[in-house]
Design a protein around this motif. Structure first.
Motif, PDB file in Angstrom:
ATOM      1  N   ASP A 139       0.833  -1.202   0.000  1.00 50.05           N
ATOM      2  CA  ASP A 139       0.000   0.000   0.000  1.00 50.05           C
ATOM      3  C   ASP A 139       0.874   1.261   0.000  1.00 50.05           C
ATOM      4  OD1 ASP A 139      -2.450   1.267  -0.160  1.00 50.05           O
ATOM      5  OD2 ASP A 139      -2.791   1.259   2.001  1.00 50.05           O
ATOM      6  N   ALA A 140       1.944   1.227  -0.784  1.00 50.91           N
ATOM      7  CA  ALA A 140       2.878   2.347  -0.978  1.00 50.91           C
ATOM      8  C   ALA A 140       3.620   2.735   0.303  1.00 50.91           C
ATOM      9  CB  ALA A 140       2.169   3.564  -1.580  1.00 50.91           C
ATOM     10  N   GLU A 141       3.760   1.793   1.252  1.00 50.75           N
ATOM     11  CA  GLU A 141       4.496   2.055   2.490  1.00 50.75           C
ATOM     12  C   GLU A 141       5.371   0.850   2.826  1.00 50.75           C
ATOM     13  OE1 GLU A 141       2.001   3.117   5.735  1.00 50.75           O
ATOM     14  OE2 GLU A 141       1.204   4.892   4.729  1.00 50.75           O
ATOM     15  N   TRP A 142       6.511   1.131   3.467  1.00 56.56           N
ATOM     16  CA  TRP A 142       7.406   0.061   3.913  1.00 56.56           C
ATOM     17  C   TRP A 142       6.951  -0.458   5.257  1.00 56.56           C
ATOM     18  CZ3 TRP A 142      10.309  -2.463   0.865  1.00 56.56           C
ATOM     19  CH2 TRP A 142      10.850  -1.861  -0.267  1.00 56.56           C
ATOM     20  N   GLN A 143       6.979  -1.788   5.395  1.00 60.83           N
ATOM     21  CA  GLN A 143       6.658  -2.428   6.657  1.00 60.83           C
ATOM     22  C   GLN A 143       7.765  -3.417   6.975  1.00 60.83           C
ATOM     23  OE1 GLN A 143       2.660  -3.960   6.572  1.00 60.83           O
ATOM     24  NE2 GLN A 143       1.913  -2.134   5.564  1.00 60.83           N
ATOM     25  N   GLN A 144       8.358  -3.240   8.157  1.00 59.47           N
ATOM     26  CA  GLN A 144       9.421  -4.148   8.581  1.00 59.47           C
ATOM     27  C   GLN A 144       8.790  -5.432   9.084  1.00 59.47           C
ATOM     28  OE1 GLN A 144      12.495  -2.419  10.988  1.00 59.47           O
ATOM     29  NE2 GLN A 144      13.001  -4.379  11.927  1.00 59.47           N
ATOM     30  N   ILE A 145       9.318  -6.559   8.641  1.00 64.62           N
ATOM     31  CA  ILE A 145       8.823  -7.866   9.034  1.00 64.62           C
ATOM     32  C   ILE A 145       9.744  -8.430  10.105  1.00 64.62           C
ATOM     33  CG2 ILE A 145       8.194 -10.170   8.222  1.00 64.62           C
ATOM     34  CD1 ILE A 145       6.574  -7.855   6.930  1.00 64.62           C
ATOM     35  N   ASP A 146       9.215  -8.685  11.269  1.00 67.48           N
ATOM     36  CA  ASP A 146      10.046  -9.229  12.380  1.00 67.48           C
ATOM     37  C   ASP A 146       9.921 -10.717  12.482  1.00 67.48           C
ATOM     38  OD1 ASP A 146      11.185  -6.834  13.210  1.00 67.48           O
ATOM     39  OD2 ASP A 146       9.400  -6.322  14.363  1.00 67.48           O
TER      40      ASP A 146
END
Length: 146
Positions: A139-146
């Protein structure tokens, strides 16, 4: 009904990553630069590490769909410290590959980690300089995956 996802419009000169679309490359990303805008939401990119052939060393150019591009992920300063089972990308074979930290090792030049790749069912050792934190672009945003 789900709202539509936001999209990113890239410009000539933007640094991007292109997802690997061929069998055996599905979890890889390749660094590139947008060199031209093409009709129907496509872009021409020039790869930083992929070449036309070994003899000429000319960088490969390719037309790609917007859905196969993402901006370069944010740099996270980990100081070479990763958690067990943390999602990461490792730089190998000219691209960034998705994997998971499964152990710590000592290696030439500093710390390193064993990284498991579910796509190939392999565990390989990597120096910290070739590991980065994995992010998903949604959705045009970075999300860090833990």
């Amino acid at each position: 009904m789900r709202p539509p996802q936001r999209t990113v419009v890239y410009k000539v000169g933007d640094e991007v990553e292109v997802i690997g679309k061929e069998e055996g490359f599905y979890t890889s990303y390749y660094e590139a630069t947008v060199v031209s805008l093409l009709p129907f939401g496509r872009y021409e990119v020039q790869y930083k590490t992929l070449i036309v052939d070994e003899e000429t060393k000319i960088p490969l150019k390719e037309a790609v769909l917007a859905k196969d591009l993402r901006p370069v992920p944010p740099l996270v300063n980990t100081r070479g410290e990763y958690k067990l089972y943390q999602a990461v990308n490792t730089f190998d074979n000219d691209g960034w590959w998705y994997g998971m930290i499964v152990g710590r090792i000592s290696c030439t030049g500093g710390k390193g980690y064993n990284v498991y790749f579910s796509s190939t069912n392999e565990t390989l050792p990597y120096n910290c300089s070739r590991i980065r934190v994995h992010h998903e672009f949604f959705d045009a945003e970075w999300q860090q995956i833990d």
